[in-house]
Design a protein around this motif. Structure first.
Motif, PDB file in Angstrom:
ATOM      1  N   LEU A 158       1.391   6.759   7.785  1.00 32.07           N
ATOM      2  CA  LEU A 158       0.811   7.490   8.565  1.00 32.07           C
ATOM      3  C   LEU A 158       0.784   9.179   7.817  1.00 32.07           C
ATOM      4  CD1 LEU A 158       1.506   5.796  11.825  1.00 32.07           C
ATOM      5  CD2 LEU A 158       0.035   5.848  10.654  1.00 32.07           C
ATOM      6  N   ASP A 159       3.025   8.639   8.076  1.00 30.95           N
ATOM      7  CA  ASP A 159       3.458  10.525   7.716  1.00 30.95           C
ATOM      8  C   ASP A 159       2.412  10.904   5.996  1.00 30.95           C
ATOM      9  OD1 ASP A 159       5.244  12.345   7.783  1.00 30.95           O
ATOM     10  OD2 ASP A 159       5.460  11.975   6.061  1.00 30.95           O
ATOM     11  N   PHE A 160       2.295  10.483   4.943  1.00 28.18           N
ATOM     12  CA  PHE A 160       1.530  10.807   4.033  1.00 28.18           C
ATOM     13  C   PHE A 160       0.159  11.668   4.503  1.00 28.18           C
ATOM     14  CE2 PHE A 160      -1.081  10.573   0.071  1.00 28.18           C
ATOM     15  CZ  PHE A 160      -0.315  10.894  -0.601  1.00 28.18           C
ATOM     16  N   SER A 199       1.534  11.661  -5.212  1.00 29.79           N
ATOM     17  CA  SER A 199       1.449  12.598  -4.576  1.00 29.79           C
ATOM     18  C   SER A 199       0.515  13.288  -5.876  1.00 29.79           C
ATOM     19  CB  SER A 199       2.801  13.632  -4.225  1.00 29.79           C
ATOM     20  OG  SER A 199       3.680  13.690  -5.368  1.00 29.79           O
ATOM     21  N   ARG A 200       0.435  13.210  -6.910  1.00 31.99           N
ATOM     22  CA  ARG A 200       0.482  14.434  -8.332  1.00 31.99           C
ATOM     23  C   ARG A 200      -1.465  13.007  -7.896  1.00 31.99           C
ATOM     24  NH1 ARG A 200       4.553  14.687 -13.493  1.00 31.99           N
ATOM     25  NH2 ARG A 200       5.888  15.919 -11.785  1.00 31.99           N
ATOM     26  N   LEU A 221      -6.305  15.701  -7.813  1.00 27.91           N
ATOM     27  CA  LEU A 221      -7.877  14.694  -7.790  1.00 27.91           C
ATOM     28  C   LEU A 221      -8.369  15.293  -5.782  1.00 27.91           C
ATOM     29  CD1 LEU A 221      -7.715  11.066  -9.368  1.00 27.91           C
ATOM     30  CD2 LEU A 221      -8.926  13.238 -10.173  1.00 27.91           C
ATOM     31  N   GLU A 222      -9.653  15.559  -6.191  1.00 26.50           N
ATOM     32  CA  GLU A 222     -10.857  14.998  -4.928  1.00 26.50           C
ATOM     33  C   GLU A 222     -10.473  14.146  -3.911  1.00 26.50           C
ATOM     34  OE1 GLU A 222     -14.805  16.387  -2.745  1.00 26.50           O
ATOM     35  OE2 GLU A 222     -14.527  16.842  -4.528  1.00 26.50           O
ATOM     36  N   GLU A 232       0.747  -1.195  -0.019  1.00 26.56           N
ATOM     37  CA  GLU A 232      -0.057  -0.165   0.131  1.00 26.56           C
ATOM     38  C   GLU A 232       1.087   0.668   0.183  1.00 26.56           C
ATOM     39  OE1 GLU A 232      -2.367  -2.992   0.693  1.00 26.56           O
ATOM     40  OE2 GLU A 232      -0.443  -2.305   1.892  1.00 26.56           O
ATOM     41  N   SER A 233       1.621   1.151   0.630  1.00 26.75           N
ATOM     42  CA  SER A 233       2.745   2.333   0.301  1.00 26.75           C
ATOM     43  C   SER A 233       3.152   2.613  -0.145  1.00 26.75           C
ATOM     44  CB  SER A 233       4.302   1.788   1.536  1.00 26.75           C
ATOM     45  OG  SER A 233       4.889   1.027   0.725  1.00 26.75           O
ATOM     46  N   PHE A 234       3.438   1.673  -1.763  1.00 28.64           N
ATOM     47  CA  PHE A 234       3.846   2.379  -3.050  1.00 28.64           C
ATOM     48  C   PHE A 234       2.695   2.942  -3.305  1.00 28.64           C
ATOM     49  CE2 PHE A 234       6.207  -2.028  -2.892  1.00 28.64           C
ATOM     50  CZ  PHE A 234       7.207  -2.003  -2.569  1.00 28.64           C
ATOM     51  N   VAL A 235       1.360   3.351  -3.566  1.00 24.78           N
ATOM     52  CA  VAL A 235       0.626   4.016  -3.978  1.00 24.78           C
ATOM     53  C   VAL A 235       0.763   5.044  -3.716  1.00 24.78           C
ATOM     54  CG1 VAL A 235      -2.090   4.424  -4.062  1.00 24.78           C
ATOM     55  CG2 VAL A 235      -0.865   2.114  -4.090  1.00 24.78           C
TER      56      VAL A 235
END
Length: 395
Positions: free
Chosen positions: A354-356, A325-326, A331-332, A317-320
């Motif tokens: 968590l940070d993201f 980021s773009r 997108l909303e 999941e972290s790879f997503v």
């Protein structure tokens, strides 16, 4: 002669109207294929297809992608030239995208063939495995789901085989209710598996971008789309999301859970070269990677401005987030449902997630709307939801 010409003109007009009406509420969303049967897209520049993209789409892409350009390949039929395209796409690091489904007659229930194994131990896939009419949710939403063999998938397919049961039924119902509440939102399904969420959302009449890297799962979603006649509502991307595009990585093989595998990093360069050389074979466990941001031109071309997001990719999941980021800026995305169980096995990936989200003003919640303590992330439930603060109401 004149009556024949009149009849042909009338048939063409009616066909066009049917294609337009097929899109439920996005009146500005058009079919990208004259037959609405299939479409292949790529996200970088290719001169011979630039003329196919409307100027308005180029303008939107320039504003979001900092003047980076993209293109779309227009396809007349899924069956024509697919091998040549996928070879070209893999060599040029393009996402492999298709608007799935072909309009032809098919029975709703297809008999289950005996599974066969080839020498390398890879299951032969068949798009005509057992398909069922699933349980109705919200009293009116039902769809078709095509299952893996009984012993190959005791979890997702196994749950659907039970009488009147749906894999993650309560979560799917909740997602459908949110989509009904906010009709401007579409759905992004990362880790679609055999398409439980994807097919129900499409049955609701909403647009879905589904990402699934495992070929046998793709086959089953294709078949379910055919049976449900929802080809104009689903874009299916056959790639694994990773931190880099154009890699070839191997999936783990899980006994009794063929549809859910983890990405195995190919550390040794010799193994990477060997994997790339073998990637054109029938080894379904070798997959091509893209980044989440690689999909942004697809969202723009399909007029996706906001979406609910589901991520279930077995610890990746972290790879997503690392590569997306773009997408989150463009997108909303007010609501993200995420599998959490495997994430906690890697402290670095958990902290990154968590940070993201915290930096982007999201609250971690249970899917029953109980606030979670970021300091106790290792104790969180198996599925969690990230809900953006001061946004739409979900709880």
């Amino acid at each position: 002669m004149k009556p024949i010409i009149i009849l042909c003109s009338l048939f063409i007009s009616l066909s066009f109207i049917d294609t337009v009406i097929a899109y439920p509420h996005h009146t500005n969303r058009r079919s990208m294929n004259k037959n609405d049967d299939s479409v292949i897209s790529n996200v970088q520049t290719s001169k011979f297809i630039r003329s196919l993209i409307p100027a308005s789409v180029h303008q939107q892409t320039n504003s979001v992608e900092d003047n980076e350009q993209f293109d779309e390949v227009k396809r007349d039929a899924w069956d024509s030239g697919e091998e040549q395209y996928f070879k070209w796409a893999s060599l040029n690091r393009r996402p492999m995208e298709s608007l799935v489904g072909r309009k032809r007659f098919a029975e709703l229930i297809v008999s289950e063939p005996k599974p066969s194994r080839i020498v390398t131990g890879i299951w032969r896939t068949n798009a005509y495995n057992t398909c069922i009419k699933s349980k109705t949710l919200l009293n009116y939403v039902s769809t078709n789901i095509c299952l893996h063999e009984k012993n190959a998938d005791i979890w997702v397919s196994g749950e659907f085989r039970k009488n009147n049961s749906v894999w993650e039924g309560p979560q799917i119902e909740q997602m459908l209710q949110y989509l009904l509440r906010y009709p401007h939102l579409d759905f992004i399904d990362i880790g679609a598996n055999i398409g439980a969420y994807t097919m129900y959302v499409a049955a609701l009449g909403r647009f879905v971008v589904a990402v699934e890297c495992f070929g046998p799962n793709i086959d089953r979603i294709h078949r379910a789309v055919e049976l449900s006649n929802v080809a104009n509502r689903i874009v299916l991307v056959q790639n694994a999301i990773y931190t880099r595009s154009g890699e070839v990585v191997r999936l783990s093989s899980r006994k009794e859970n063929i549809g859910g595998q983890e990405l195995l990093s190919l550390q040794n360069q010799t193994n990477i070269i060997r994997a790339k050389n073998n990637s054109s074979t029938n080894d379904s466990f070798l997959v091509h990677t893209i980044t989440f941001d690689d999909l942004l031109p697809i969202f723009i071309a399909r007029s996706v401005r906001g979406a609910l997001l589901k991520i279930d990719i077995e610890g990746s999941e972290s790879f997503v987030l690392q590569s997306g980021s773009r997408v989150f800026e463009a997108l909303e995305i007010p609501y993200v449902q995420m599998e959490w169980t495997i994430v906690t096995l890697s402290i670095d990936r958990a902290i990154l997630i968590l940070d993201f989200f915290i930096r982007r003003n999201y609250d971690p919640m249970t899917c029953a709307c109980q606030l979670l303590d970021p300091g106790k992330y290792s104790l969180w439930p198996g599925n969690i939801c990230w809900i953006k603060k001061n946004s739409l109401k979900f709880c």
